[in-house]
Design an enzyme around this catalytic site. Structure first.
Site, mmCIF file in Angstrom:
data_model
loop_
_atom_site.group_PDB
_atom_site.id
_atom_site.type_symbol
_atom_site.label_atom_id
_atom_site.label_comp_id
_atom_site.label_asym_id
_atom_site.label_seq_id
_atom_site.Cartn_x
_atom_site.Cartn_y
_atom_site.Cartn_z
ATOM 1 N N ARG A 12 0.807 -1.230 0.000
ATOM 2 C CA ARG A 12 0.000 0.000 0.000
ATOM 3 C C ARG A 12 0.836 1.274 0.000
ATOM 4 N NH1 ARG A 12 -4.540 -0.863 4.392
ATOM 5 N NH2 ARG A 12 -2.664 -1.159 5.591
ATOM 6 N N GLY A 13 2.137 1.128 0.177
ATOM 7 C CA GLY A 13 3.012 2.291 0.103
ATOM 8 C C GLY A 13 3.155 2.732 -1.355
ATOM 9 N N SER A 40 -0.769 -3.207 9.377
ATOM 10 C CA SER A 40 -1.838 -2.450 10.027
ATOM 11 C C SER A 40 -3.257 -2.883 9.648
ATOM 12 C CB SER A 40 -1.678 -0.964 9.688
ATOM 13 O OG SER A 40 -1.619 -0.819 8.292
ATOM 14 N N GLN A 77 8.193 -2.951 2.152
ATOM 15 C CA GLN A 77 7.817 -2.444 3.475
ATOM 16 C C GLN A 77 8.887 -1.526 4.069
ATOM 17 O OE1 GLN A 77 4.870 -2.986 4.933
ATOM 18 N NE2 GLN A 77 5.343 -1.977 6.854
ATOM 19 N N CYS A 139 17.759 3.779 -7.141
ATOM 20 C CA CYS A 139 17.087 4.204 -8.374
ATOM 21 C C CYS A 139 18.002 4.953 -9.332
ATOM 22 C CB CYS A 139 15.876 5.062 -8.023
ATOM 23 S SG CYS A 139 16.205 6.263 -6.731
ATOM 24 N N GLN A 166 17.512 14.815 -8.640
ATOM 25 C CA GLN A 166 16.637 13.740 -8.163
ATOM 26 C C GLN A 166 15.290 14.256 -7.662
ATOM 27 O OE1 GLN A 166 20.543 11.323 -6.673
ATOM 28 N NE2 GLN A 166 18.614 10.587 -5.845
ATOM 29 N N GLU A 243 24.220 8.683 -0.839
ATOM 30 C CA GLU A 243 23.675 8.498 -2.188
ATOM 31 C C GLU A 243 24.806 8.502 -3.220
ATOM 32 O OE1 GLU A 243 20.593 7.810 -2.693
ATOM 33 O OE2 GLU A 243 20.093 8.339 -4.761
ATOM 34 N N LYS A 246 26.753 5.277 -3.150
ATOM 35 C CA LYS A 246 26.042 4.158 -3.784
ATOM 36 C C LYS A 246 26.349 4.090 -5.279
ATOM 37 C CE LYS A 246 22.116 3.909 -0.606
ATOM 38 N NZ LYS A 246 20.693 4.261 -0.437
ATOM 39 N N GLN A 352 11.638 7.194 -11.401
ATOM 40 C CA GLN A 352 12.330 6.467 -10.330
ATOM 41 C C GLN A 352 11.450 5.462 -9.608
ATOM 42 O OE1 GLN A 352 10.873 7.541 -6.535
ATOM 43 N NE2 GLN A 352 12.913 6.681 -6.642
HETATM 44 N N1 HSE Z 1 17.788 7.144 -2.635
HETATM 45 C C1 HSE Z 1 17.040 7.601 -3.736
HETATM 46 C C2 HSE Z 1 16.637 9.035 -3.560
HETATM 47 C C3 HSE Z 1 15.784 6.826 -3.976
HETATM 48 O O1 HSE Z 1 16.716 9.537 -2.434
HETATM 49 O O2 HSE Z 1 16.227 9.665 -4.522
HETATM 50 C C4 HSE Z 1 15.800 5.379 -3.884
HETATM 51 O O3 HSE Z 1 16.727 4.676 -4.646
#
Ligand code: HSE
Length: 370
Positions: A12-13, A40, A77, A139, A166, A243, A246, A352
């Protein structure tokens, strides 16, 4: 292992909803028996009309015995759930497949980051080794790899510098809502002044509104509307944000490179809803003519759409307004740079929530069925 029972947690997210819509669109629900788990809404019925299916009773996402009956658990989740329940299930002897949208388990030794158009061979090797943990990538990284797969596949990339733009959705649903609320709050503030304003007066009034403590900022902490935020996620090492780290770590894990490709740049949040964009500088290992480069880029996968480096098509086709809500990976502004013939400039963007989050997960499920 015959895959039959699939449990979905966190449906549901925001990512979960996009996932469910895509699964319905691709008829994935016809492939097995699906059970929805929730933290929930336990015990409620979910007739799932919007997804064309009766899912029956919703089970408790904390019910280990019910979770253990699943052959596959697909979770959107969040990382806390993954860190708590996956080890618990494994300790209780569960041997099912775990497909995860969260980043928490991505860098674990026995996790594979899934982006099958780019790393199907890596996924297949992991399956052959009997591995069970498959995690969607960051993403920004996934969208970049889809865009420049043609060059990576040919081993032509020496390093990449990526400057990102982003979208708010990357920070979460509440943040995306907050961005809209911020623009709205400023708009109403300007209207209330009820006077004719010159451009400079307008700017002054808007700037004072975005600096005001009353602007909605519970989630971002600052105004993103009419501004930008040049730091995403926590502080990491060597002055990088998490970020930015990553970019290097996940690119090389996804590709399973033997010699890591350096990837670095600055990640910036901008006032866009759900499309992440990036300006790339790619250092090529060889000086290859531009038409050949373009050929490799556009042939690499079915989703990348190479837009010619012309103003009109760039502005109509290579924007979040054009790409949002689609599976297209836009790629353009491709040209040799004045830095030297082996330096390539490119601009790329994608949704994304689709290729950046939900799409690799549902495709992994398909791979398991196959
Ligand atoms: N960490 C990414 C962002 C989203 O903050 O845009 C998920 O990969």
């Amino acid at each position: 292992m015959q895959i039959k029972k699939i449990g979905i947690v966190g449906w549901r997210g925001m990512v979960g909803q996009v996932l469910m819509e895509r699964m319905q669109a691709e008829n994935d629900f016809a492939l097995g028996d699906y059970t929805l788990f929730s933290a929930s809404a336990t015990g409620q019925s979910f007739d799932g009309k919007m997804y064309g299916r009766d899912f029956g009773k919703i089970l408790d996402a904390a019910d280990i015995n019910a979770l253990k009956k699943m052959d596959v658990i697909l979770t959107c989740q969040g990382g806390d759930y993954s860190k708590q329940y996956y080890p618990l299930l494994k300790r209780q002897g569960w041997h099912g497949y775990w497909i995860d949208a969260a980043s928490a388990l991505r860098m674990e030794k026995d996790s594979t980051i899934i982006l099958d158009p780019v790393n199907m061979h890596v996924i297949k090797q992991a399956l052959q080794r009997g591995e069970k943990t498959f995690v969607g990538g960051n993403c920004t990284v996934s969208l970049m790899l889809m865009a420049i797969q043609g060059l990576l596949k040919e081993g032509l990339v020496e390093w990449i510098s990526t400057m990102t733009y982003q979208a708010a959705s990357g920070a979460g649903a509440k943040n995306m809502e907050e961005l809209v609320a911020q623009y709205d709050w400023v708009g109403r503030g300007i209207q209330k002044l009820n006077t004719a304003q010159s451009a400079l007066e307008l700017e002054k009034n808007v700037t004072s509104l975005i600096r005001a403590n009353q602007i909605p900022h519970d989630h971002f902490g600052y105004s993103l509307a009419y501004s930008l935020l040049p730091w995403i996620d926590s502080e990491y090492e060597m002055g990088q944000s998490r970020e930015e780290w990553k970019g290097f770590a996940e690119t090389n894990k996804i590709l399973q490179t033997t010699r890591p490709i350096p990837v670095d740049g600055t990640c910036v949040r901008v006032g866009v809803l759900r499309c992440h964009s990036q300006g790339l500088t790619i250092k090529m290992k060889q000086d290859i003519p531009l038409p050949e480069i373009e050929g490799m880029l556009k042939e690499a996968n079915s989703w990348v759409k190479l837009v010619s480096n012309k103003k009109d098509v760039t502005l109509t086709q290579l924007t979040p307004a054009a790409i949002s809500g689609t599976l297209t990976i836009g790629l353009g502004r491709v040209r040799k740079m004045r830095l030297g013939e082996s330096f390539l400039n490119a601009f790329t963007l994608g949704d994304q929530l689709l290729w950046g989050a939900a799409e690799p997960l549902r495709r992994m499920l398909r791979i398991l069925f196959e």
